[in-house]
Design a protein around this motif. Structure first.
Motif: not given
Length: 390
Positions: A78-79, A85, A127, A130-132, A134, A146, A161
């Motif tokens: 996931t990282n 990703t 983890s 994704w960050e923040g 979706k 977003k 991303k």
């Protein structure tokens, strides 16, 4: 990757759960992470307690994990150090390669996001991928959306991303040469007839794969030769979008070939079918099974043709709409071509159909003129019938 559905022998806490989705990998091993998630989400969440919902969850995860398996991606990584990703790659593949509608991709992404959130709680992953917030797609634009924590949507272009750039939405269609090349490359009779039906009627993928045998008639039973056969798609007999009924027109030449297929070729496959519901379907695999309708079956068969251009069921639908709209517009008919095509396509709004008008302008007129000459005769009867409707 395979998706199967359980019999009543499959039990959870001693309660039978027939038709429960189960994913198997290439070695026929159960995907236990997915099964545990499905058991949790489909038996403990109040709004996910019907077999139809189970199937929706199962098919979404089948499509995603099948994508990972086919490309050698590890879903637990996931990282990712790469630019995108795995879920970013899957989202872009669904849109760019498969031609899926944004709403379909978003529905699948919501399930995939939910799976990863469950996986994190179970400590299967370290983890989230994704960050923040979706990321979702807008229905009619290639910009991403977003979703914030309050439920509102905000769009942006070229996110870090996804790497997708803002652009005008276009569609892919086949020209006359590409249509001929496609049909010539297909050796499988069922696939060729599915392709012809998609080109002739603009059916969606799920409609092609659940099209009933009962809709095919013997042209010889009609005392007067017909150029087209008006068929009503009944959601009680097949899958249609939003369970809505609509009518389509099958050209006489295709109806003759479909009738010949039912009478002489389909019987062997039907004899191998043990499912009474599947026996009602027009198209079956060589093993007497229904074709996969979760997004990978037909796409895989088309990919194996190794054609020099993109091909999937939705492109067949685009091809039908664009060429039909052009032909009917050129014929100067006492009807509204947009309304006719809208009704055949099953669009909820005429604005969706208007997209094809803009795309026509980007296509070589000489190609469409050739197609017009070949197709105009097939619309002679359609025009007479349709002109009475308006």
């Amino acid at each position: 990757m395979r998706l199967i559905f359980s019999t009543s022998d499959f039990k959870i806490s001693d309660v039978p759960y027939p038709k429960f989705p189960i994913l198997l990998d290439a070695f026929m091993n159960i995907q236990w992470h997915v099964l545990n998630f499905l058991i949790y989400i489909c038996t403990q969440i109040g709004n996910a307690g019907s077999p139809d919902t189970w199937e929706q969850y199962g098919r979404a995860l089948y499509d995603y994990f099948g994508f990972c398996e086919a490309n050698g991606y590890d879903w637990t990584v996931t990282n990712s150090t790469s630019k995108h990703t795995t879920i970013d790659k899957y989202r872009n593949w669904s849109m760019a390669e498969c031609g899926l509608e944004a709403s379909t991709v978003n529905d699948r992404m919501r399930i995939i996001y939910r799976f990863y959130e469950y996986a994190l709680k179970q400590q299967w992953i370290q983890s989230l991928p994704w960050e923040g917030e979706k990321e979702f797609l807008k229905d009619h634009k290639s910009a991403l959306v977003k979703k914030d924590t309050t439920g509102g949507d905000k769009s942006y272009s070229g996110g870090r991303k996804s790497g997708r750039k803002a652009s005008v939405t276009t569609i892919s269609i086949l020209n006359r040469i590409q249509i001929a090349t496609t049909l010539e490359a297909i050796a499988n009779l069922e696939l060729k007839l599915i392709t012809r039906l998609g080109l002739a009627c603009g059916l969606r993928k799920q409609e092609l794969l659940t099209f009933p045998t009962k809709y095919i008639v013997d042209p010889k039973e009609y005392p007067v030769a017909k150029m087209n056969y008006r068929i009503t798609l009944n959601p009680d007999e097949m899958k249609t979008k939003n369970n809505k009924s609509r009518q389509v027109d099958i050209p006489a030449s295709l109806m003759r070939d479909l009738w010949s297929y039912v009478k002489y070729d389909r019987q062997t496959r039907a004899s191998l079918c043990n499912d009474e519901e599947d026996k009602k379907l027009l198209f079956l695999t060589e093993h007497g099974k229904r074709f996969a309708n979760g997004g990978r079956g037909l796409n895989t068969l088309y990919k194996e043709l190794s054609l020099p251009f993109k091909l999937n069921p939705h492109i067949l639908r685009h091809t039908y709409a664009t060429h039909t709209l052009y032909v009917l517009t050129k014929m100067n008919l006492p009807m509204v071509p947009l309304i006719y095509v809208r009704d055949r396509m099953g669009h909820a709004s005429i604005k969706t159909t208007e997209i094809y008008l803009h795309f026509i302008e980007l296509v070589d007129d000489s190609v469409l003129d050739t197609i017009q000459n070949n197709l105009a005769e097939y619309y002679a009867e359609v025009v007479n019938e349709a002109s009475q409707e308006f």
